[in-house]
Design a protein around this motif. Structure first.
Motif, PDB file in Angstrom:
ATOM      1  N   MET A  42      26.114  22.913  86.142  1.00 10.61           N
ATOM      2  CA  MET A  42      27.539  23.014  85.829  1.00 10.61           C
ATOM      3  C   MET A  42      28.217  24.050  86.712  1.00 10.61           C
ATOM      4  O   MET A  42      29.347  24.421  86.490  1.00 10.61           O
ATOM      5  N   PHE A  43      27.522  24.491  87.733  1.00  6.14           N
ATOM      6  CA  PHE A  43      28.089  25.496  88.635  1.00  6.14           C
ATOM      7  C   PHE A  43      29.459  25.069  89.160  1.00  6.14           C
ATOM      8  O   PHE A  43      30.435  25.808  89.086  1.00  6.14           O
ATOM      9  N   ALA A  44      29.561  23.870  89.669  1.00  2.00           N
ATOM     10  CA  ALA A  44      30.812  23.395  90.279  1.00  2.00           C
ATOM     11  C   ALA A  44      31.910  23.168  89.239  1.00  2.00           C
ATOM     12  O   ALA A  44      33.077  23.463  89.488  1.00  2.00           O
ATOM     13  N   GLY A  45      31.559  22.647  88.089  1.00  6.18           N
ATOM     14  CA  GLY A  45      32.544  22.367  87.055  1.00  6.18           C
ATOM     15  C   GLY A  45      33.322  23.605  86.629  1.00  6.18           C
ATOM     16  O   GLY A  45      34.513  23.527  86.310  1.00  6.18           O
ATOM     17  N   HIS A  46      32.642  24.756  86.648  1.00  6.72           N
ATOM     18  CA  HIS A  46      33.332  26.005  86.304  1.00  6.72           C
ATOM     19  C   HIS A  46      34.491  26.270  87.263  1.00  6.72           C
ATOM     20  O   HIS A  46      35.558  26.709  86.845  1.00  6.72           O
ATOM     21  N   PHE A  47      34.269  25.997  88.541  1.00  3.05           N
ATOM     22  CA  PHE A  47      35.331  26.215  89.532  1.00  3.05           C
ATOM     23  C   PHE A  47      36.522  25.285  89.296  1.00  3.05           C
ATOM     24  O   PHE A  47      37.672  25.678  89.480  1.00  3.05           O
ATOM     25  N   GLY A  48      36.246  24.046  88.915  1.00  5.16           N
ATOM     26  CA  GLY A  48      37.325  23.111  88.617  1.00  5.16           C
ATOM     27  C   GLY A  48      38.195  23.615  87.481  1.00  5.16           C
ATOM     28  O   GLY A  48      39.427  23.528  87.522  1.00  5.16           O
ATOM     29  N   LEU A  49      37.556  24.155  86.457  1.00  2.83           N
ATOM     30  CA  LEU A  49      38.308  24.707  85.335  1.00  2.83           C
ATOM     31  C   LEU A  49      39.197  25.853  85.804  1.00  2.83           C
ATOM     32  O   LEU A  49      40.370  25.938  85.425  1.00  2.83           O
ATOM     33  N   ALA A  50      38.660  26.727  86.661  1.00  4.50           N
ATOM     34  CA  ALA A  50      39.450  27.856  87.166  1.00  4.50           C
ATOM     35  C   ALA A  50      40.669  27.375  87.949  1.00  4.50           C
ATOM     36  O   ALA A  50      41.762  27.931  87.814  1.00  4.50           O
ATOM     37  N   ALA A  51      40.502  26.332  88.751  1.00  2.78           N
ATOM     38  CA  ALA A  51      41.633  25.796  89.522  1.00  2.78           C
ATOM     39  C   ALA A  51      42.705  25.248  88.589  1.00  2.78           C
ATOM     40  O   ALA A  51      43.898  25.448  88.817  1.00  2.78           O
ATOM     41  N   GLY A  52      42.292  24.573  87.524  1.00  2.00           N
ATOM     42  CA  GLY A  52      43.247  24.041  86.555  1.00  2.00           C
ATOM     43  C   GLY A  52      43.991  25.150  85.824  1.00  2.00           C
ATOM     44  O   GLY A  52      45.203  25.057  85.601  1.00  2.00           O
ATOM     45  N   VAL A  53      43.278  26.207  85.475  1.00  2.00           N
ATOM     46  CA  VAL A  53      43.922  27.341  84.801  1.00  2.00           C
ATOM     47  C   VAL A  53      44.942  27.989  85.729  1.00  2.00           C
ATOM     48  O   VAL A  53      46.030  28.375  85.300  1.00  2.00           O
ATOM     49  N   ARG A  54      44.612  28.081  87.000  1.00  2.48           N
ATOM     50  CA  ARG A  54      45.538  28.682  87.974  1.00  2.48           C
ATOM     51  C   ARG A  54      46.871  27.932  87.997  1.00  2.48           C
ATOM     52  O   ARG A  54      47.937  28.542  88.150  1.00  2.48           O
ATOM     53  N   ALA A  55      46.819  26.632  87.830  1.00  2.00           N
ATOM     54  CA  ALA A  55      48.051  25.838  87.825  1.00  2.00           C
ATOM     55  C   ALA A  55      48.960  26.238  86.667  1.00  2.00           C
ATOM     56  O   ALA A  55      50.183  26.192  86.781  1.00  2.00           O
ATOM     57  N   LYS A  56      48.365  26.628  85.557  1.00  3.81           N
ATOM     58  CA  LYS A  56      49.144  26.999  84.370  1.00  3.81           C
ATOM     59  C   LYS A  56      49.397  28.503  84.273  1.00  3.81           C
ATOM     60  O   LYS A  56      50.220  28.938  83.476  1.00  3.81           O
ATOM     61  N   ALA A  57      48.662  29.287  85.049  1.00  2.00           N
ATOM     62  CA  ALA A  57      48.805  30.744  84.998  1.00  2.00           C
ATOM     63  C   ALA A  57      48.886  31.304  86.412  1.00  2.00           C
ATOM     64  O   ALA A  57      47.962  31.982  86.876  1.00  2.00           O
ATOM     65  N   PRO A  58      49.986  31.034  87.118  1.00  2.30           N
ATOM     66  CA  PRO A  58      50.089  31.475  88.513  1.00  2.30           C
ATOM     67  C   PRO A  58      50.132  32.990  88.682  1.00  2.30           C
ATOM     68  O   PRO A  58      49.953  33.483  89.792  1.00  2.30           O
ATOM     69  N   GLU A  59      50.333  33.713  87.601  1.00  4.22           N
ATOM     70  CA  GLU A  59      50.362  35.176  87.704  1.00  4.22           C
ATOM     71  C   GLU A  59      48.969  35.772  87.875  1.00  4.22           C
ATOM     72  O   GLU A  59      48.825  36.945  88.211  1.00  4.22           O
ATOM     73  N   VAL A  60      47.930  34.972  87.641  1.00  2.00           N
ATOM     74  CA  VAL A  60      46.561  35.454  87.802  1.00  2.00           C
ATOM     75  C   VAL A  60      46.032  34.937  89.144  1.00  2.00           C
ATOM     76  O   VAL A  60      46.078  33.741  89.402  1.00  2.00           O
TER      77      VAL A  60
END
Length: 191
Positions: free
Chosen positions: A1-19
């Protein structure tokens, strides 16, 4: 699941551009970052009795990947992020760190303890999706694709006035390439 974690982070970035994206990428892998020194000192181990391919290693991450250990690491990371970027970012970073444990719960076989060091010899947790390689890879691909689409739409929308469009396209292309590369190396067992 190494790669899947990165996908989640990219999706969160879309909703939280301040981070910052780098902070989200690090946060989503922070349990594995904590695992490395524990592995090197022998406090945590891996064995390849089941094989050494995608999802076949048995991981004994009894501290970094215990439920309580993950909560403590997430809390500490959240506190640090709060000091640097504010309260909302702290909560987001803490949640992203803990998301690693949730996603690992889905794919790991029953090798994740509730308490550090498996104190009390309680039952180990893990739903074992790695036993079904195709389904596990599909899950990671879905996380990567969703995260990439969310990220790309977010940066392209911000530059829709024409300014920075080339940078947004390049940023999306680079991130997409890196996400795909992370999945290929994960499945191939290269890293």
């Amino acid at each position: 699941m190494f790669a899947g974690h990165f996908g989640l982070a990219a999706g969160v970035r879309a909703k939280a551009p301040e981070v910052p994206l780098w902070a989200l990428m690090l946060a989503t892998q922070l349990l594995d970052v904590a695992f490395v020194p524990l592995l090197l000192t022998g406090a945590e181990t891996m064995d390849d009795k089941g094989g050494s391919g995608y999802g076949e290693l048995v991981i004994h991450a009894d501290y970094s990947h215990s439920l309580l250990g993950a909560l403590i690491i997430a809390f500490l990371a959240g506190l640090l992020a709060k000091r640097i970027w504010g309260g909302k970012a702290g909560r987001i970073i803490g949640a992203v760190v803990f998301s690693h444990w949730i996603l690992d719960l889905v794919v790991h076989r029953a090798d994740m303890p509730l308490l550090p060091g498996n104190l009390g010899d309680l039952p180990l947790l893990g739903f074992g999706a790695w036993r079904f390689e195709g389904a596990s890879i599909a899950l990671e691909l879905i996380l990567l694709a969703a995260g990439f689409v969310m990220y790309a739409r977010s940066v392209l929308r911000k530059s829709s006035d024409g300014r920075g469009m080339n940078a947004a396209i390049l940023s999306s292309a680079v991130l997409g390439t890196l996400l795909l590369f992370s999945l290929v190396t994960d499945v191939a067992g290269l890293f």
